[in-house]
Design an enzyme around this catalytic site. Structure first.
Site, PDB file in Angstrom:
ATOM      1  N   ASN B 132       0.850  -1.193   0.000  1.00 24.77           N
ATOM      2  CA  ASN B 132       0.000   0.000   0.000  1.00 24.77           C
ATOM      3  C   ASN B 132       0.885   1.241   0.000  1.00 24.77           C
ATOM      4  O   ASN B 132       1.310   1.712   1.048  1.00 24.77           O
ATOM      5  CB  ASN B 132      -0.933  -0.020   1.226  1.00 24.77           C
ATOM      6  CG  ASN B 132      -1.867   1.183   1.256  1.00 24.77           C
ATOM      7  OD1 ASN B 132      -1.621   2.183   0.573  1.00 24.77           O
ATOM      8  ND2 ASN B 132      -2.919   1.103   2.046  1.00 24.77           N
ATOM      9  N   CYS B 135      -2.323   5.179   0.024  1.00 24.39           N
ATOM     10  CA  CYS B 135      -3.335   5.836   0.856  1.00 24.39           C
ATOM     11  C   CYS B 135      -2.977   7.314   1.019  1.00 24.39           C
ATOM     12  O   CYS B 135      -1.879   7.640   1.480  1.00 24.39           O
ATOM     13  CB  CYS B 135      -3.426   5.163   2.213  1.00 24.39           C
ATOM     14  SG  CYS B 135      -4.866   4.125   2.337  1.00 24.39           S
ATOM     15  N   ASN B 200      -5.172   3.770  -6.197  1.00 24.66           N
ATOM     16  CA  ASN B 200      -5.622   4.032  -4.842  1.00 24.66           C
ATOM     17  C   ASN B 200      -6.540   5.266  -4.901  1.00 24.66           C
ATOM     18  O   ASN B 200      -6.824   5.788  -5.984  1.00 24.66           O
ATOM     19  CB  ASN B 200      -4.418   4.260  -3.921  1.00 24.66           C
ATOM     20  CG  ASN B 200      -4.736   3.892  -2.475  1.00 24.66           C
ATOM     21  OD1 ASN B 200      -5.712   4.371  -1.916  1.00 24.66           O
ATOM     22  ND2 ASN B 200      -3.915   3.054  -1.881  1.00 24.66           N
ATOM     23  N   CYS B 348     -30.421  19.551 -27.513  1.00 20.52           N
ATOM     24  CA  CYS B 348     -29.273  19.482 -28.427  1.00 20.52           C
ATOM     25  C   CYS B 348     -29.034  20.838 -29.077  1.00 20.52           C
ATOM     26  O   CYS B 348     -27.887  21.291 -29.206  1.00 20.52           O
ATOM     27  CB  CYS B 348     -29.482  18.391 -29.469  1.00 20.52           C
ATOM     28  SG  CYS B 348     -30.944  18.641 -30.498  1.00 20.52           S
ATOM     29  N   CYS B 352     -25.700  22.984 -28.513  1.00 22.60           N
ATOM     30  CA  CYS B 352     -24.873  23.303 -29.681  1.00 22.60           C
ATOM     31  C   CYS B 352     -24.773  24.817 -29.875  1.00 22.60           C
ATOM     32  O   CYS B 352     -23.694  25.351 -30.135  1.00 22.60           O
ATOM     33  CB  CYS B 352     -25.468  22.641 -30.923  1.00 22.60           C
ATOM     34  SG  CYS B 352     -24.401  22.787 -32.374  1.00 22.60           S
ATOM     35  N   CYS B 379     -21.050  20.725 -38.850  1.00 17.89           N
ATOM     36  CA  CYS B 379     -20.935  19.907 -37.636  1.00 17.89           C
ATOM     37  C   CYS B 379     -19.493  19.434 -37.483  1.00 17.89           C
ATOM     38  O   CYS B 379     -18.887  18.926 -38.429  1.00 17.89           O
ATOM     39  CB  CYS B 379     -21.884  18.713 -37.731  1.00 17.89           C
ATOM     40  SG  CYS B 379     -21.743  17.562 -36.355  1.00 17.89           S
ATOM     41  N   CYS B 382     -18.620  16.704 -32.419  1.00 20.92           N
ATOM     42  CA  CYS B 382     -18.080  16.743 -31.045  1.00 20.92           C
ATOM     43  C   CYS B 382     -18.780  15.767 -30.110  1.00 20.92           C
ATOM     44  O   CYS B 382     -18.267  15.473 -29.039  1.00 20.92           O
ATOM     45  CB  CYS B 382     -18.157  18.155 -30.492  1.00 20.92           C
ATOM     46  SG  CYS B 382     -19.837  18.720 -30.156  1.00 20.92           S
ATOM     47  N   CYS B 389     -28.685  14.565 -25.144  1.00 16.50           N
ATOM     48  CA  CYS B 389     -29.999  14.079 -25.586  1.00 16.50           C
ATOM     49  C   CYS B 389     -30.565  13.075 -24.567  1.00 16.50           C
ATOM     50  O   CYS B 389     -29.899  12.112 -24.206  1.00 16.50           O
ATOM     51  CB  CYS B 389     -29.884  13.417 -26.950  1.00 16.50           C
ATOM     52  SG  CYS B 389     -31.455  12.734 -27.528  1.00 16.50           S
TER      53      CYS B 389
END
Lengths: 70, 424
Positions: B132, B135, B200, B348, B352, B379, B382, B389
């Site tokens: 470990n 932590c 972790n 949308c 946009c 367009c 992206c 939506c």
């Protein structure tokens, strides 16, 4: 003007240069876009440069460059 | 029926699901309950010098009606004597010989301390050891946990100390609270680790109470940073697993940890290179019985895909995970709205118009009804419209047929460099 219309305008300029037998000699990235230098060899040798501001045009011009190099 | 057993760094487990080192693996009683329920393995709550805890210890981030989107804790390692834990590990391993018990360990970064505890846990029959080094709270203030895990040289040294005494596989558990986890993963490799586990918990303050102005969780009105986990951290963990898996210098198995709550999450981590997974928050939220859905879902998925063995999917997506500079700039995706499914909520369009590229128009049809249409030429693909939506299937993202050959940023820069070299 839409992004696409801007691209088509700049693409038309690039295509026209290529049509007139200009080849790309240099591309310089600047804060205002890419400055592309073209050169035409032969009897009517000349150099011209254009500035491309549209991202798709900047992709397009390097795609043409790579096609020409391969 | 597909084989969902794994062989992780030489440790055989009936399934890829191990409980992570945390409150669910605090005692033999709990681990035995987990094995009875069907968990393949358990990483025992971290052993070291018994600590003192505070109350309260946990906090959760609830988001928009979803309970426990993220979980935070300020609990430390085991507060029970080592001898008691060792006795319970021995008994549990005897009762469940085919299940995996890993001892999570944390002591000061001194060779003799690590040798001593490694030998002690080995003597009671653990299948492996997890260091470990991650932590982020409490123990790090005493020079352990992430105070070690944030320094590659200390990760290497601590791993080496454990390896010097270990006869079972050593898994180095890494902290995400570092700029680049690959640096510490490579250090673990240099130290001789048989595997790494990640991630972790992440440094966090889960909230502030609006009435009392106390941090959450609070201890007598005060708070301290804790470790964040649960579904909200999954993308961070998945990236770190993928980044390590694709690095040729990190050529040891990876145990995936971080927000894994479903069999689908498990598949994603394993496709991205994890050889097995560890789960905590989902078990704390819903109990050990979630293992039934986890194993059944995984098994059905493999059967439906015609895959015989879970091991066949490990790392199958790693080569698809690359640097941004190698992505294809000429690839074109556009959004298309299915107007027969669309409910015209206009989310949308708003997304946009306000925050993307203004390419979804509200039009009116011949009957005077509004409908939405994407101007595909504008367009940029992206994905935002399809993300916001609320209706499945109302917006598809379509891959357009390529009109140009692939070109990455690296290809582009190389071509320009070649041009400039020729011109000079």
């Amino acid at each position: 003007m839409s992004n696409y219309e801007e691209f088509m305008e700049e693409k038309q300029v690039i295509d026209e240069m290529v049509k007139q037998n200009y080849v790309i000699k240099n591309i310089n990235g600047t804060l205002e876009g890419d400055v592309v230098e073209f050169e035409k060899l032969g009897k009517t040798a000349s150099r011209k440069s254009i500035r491309l501001t549209n991202p798709d045009s900047r992709k397009y011009v390097t795609t043409i460059l790579i096609k020409g190099q391969s | 029926m597909a084989d969902i057993s794994i062989n992780f760094a030489g440790i055989k487990s009936p399934n890829p699901y191990w409980l992570a080192s945390a409150p669910p693996t605090n005692t033999g009683y709990q681990v035995q309950r987990a094995f009875e329920a069907g968990w393949g393995g358990a990483v025992w709550k971290t052993l070291g010098e018994p600590i003192l805890n505070v109350t309260s210890r946990f906090g959760a981030h609830h988001f928009n009606g979803q309970r426990v989107a993220g979980f935070n804790n300020i609990e430390l390692i085991s507060d029970r004597p080592l001898e008691v834990n060792l006795k319970e590990i021995y008994e549990t391993k005897k009762m469940y010989p085919n299940h995996v018990i890993i001892a999570s360990l944390m002591v000061e970064p001194k060779r003799e301390k690590w040798h001593e505890i490694v030998k002690k846990v080995q003597d009671v029959g653990v299948d492996g050891i997890e260091l470990n080094l991650g932590c982020p709270h409490g123990m790090s203030e005493r020079g352990m946990g992430s105070a070690i895990g944030q320094h590659p040289d200390l990760v290497e040294m601590t791993t080496m100390y454990a390896k010097e005494a270990a006869e079972v596989p050593v898994i180095t558990k890494l902290t995400p609270n570092i700029t680049d986890i690959r640096a510490t993963a490579k250090a673990a490799v240099r130290g001789g680790a048989d595997a790494v586990s990640m991630i972790n918990t992440i440094n966090s303050l889960v909230g502030v109470d609006l009435d009392t102005w106390n941090p959450v969780p609070n201890v007598n009105g005060q708070g301290a940073h804790g470790g964040y986990c649960g579904p909200a951290v999954k993308p961070i963990a998945l990236n770190m697993v993928g980044d390590c898996a694709r690095n040729p210098e990190i050529n040891i198995p990876i145990s995936g940890i971080g927000g894994i709550s479903t069999w689908q999450d498990t598949v994603e981590f394993m496709l991205m290179g994890a050889g097995g997974v560890q789960i905590c928050t989902a078990a704390m939220h819903h109990g050990f019985r979630i293992i039934e859905d986890l194993t059944e879902g995984l098994s059905n998925y493999l059967d439906e895909k015609g895959i015989d063995s879970l091991s066949d999917i490990i790392g199958a997506s790693v080569e698809k995970y690359t640097d941004w500079s190698d992505l294809d700039l000429n690839h074109k995706v556009v959004a298309r709205i299915n107007n027969d499914i669309c409910i015209n909520c206009n989310k949308c369009h708003i997304a946009c118009e306000d925050t993307s590229h203004q390419c979804i128009d509200i039009l009116t049809d011949e009957n005077g009804n509004d409908y939405l249409k994407v101007r595909e030429d504008d367009c940029v693909g992206c994905n935002l419209c399809s993300i916001v939506c609320p209706v499945d299937g109302a917006i598809d993202m379509i891959d357009l047929t390529p009109t140009e050959p692939p070109m990455s940023w690296n290809n582009r820069q190389s071509a320009i460099q070649m041009l400039q070299n020729a011109d000079s």
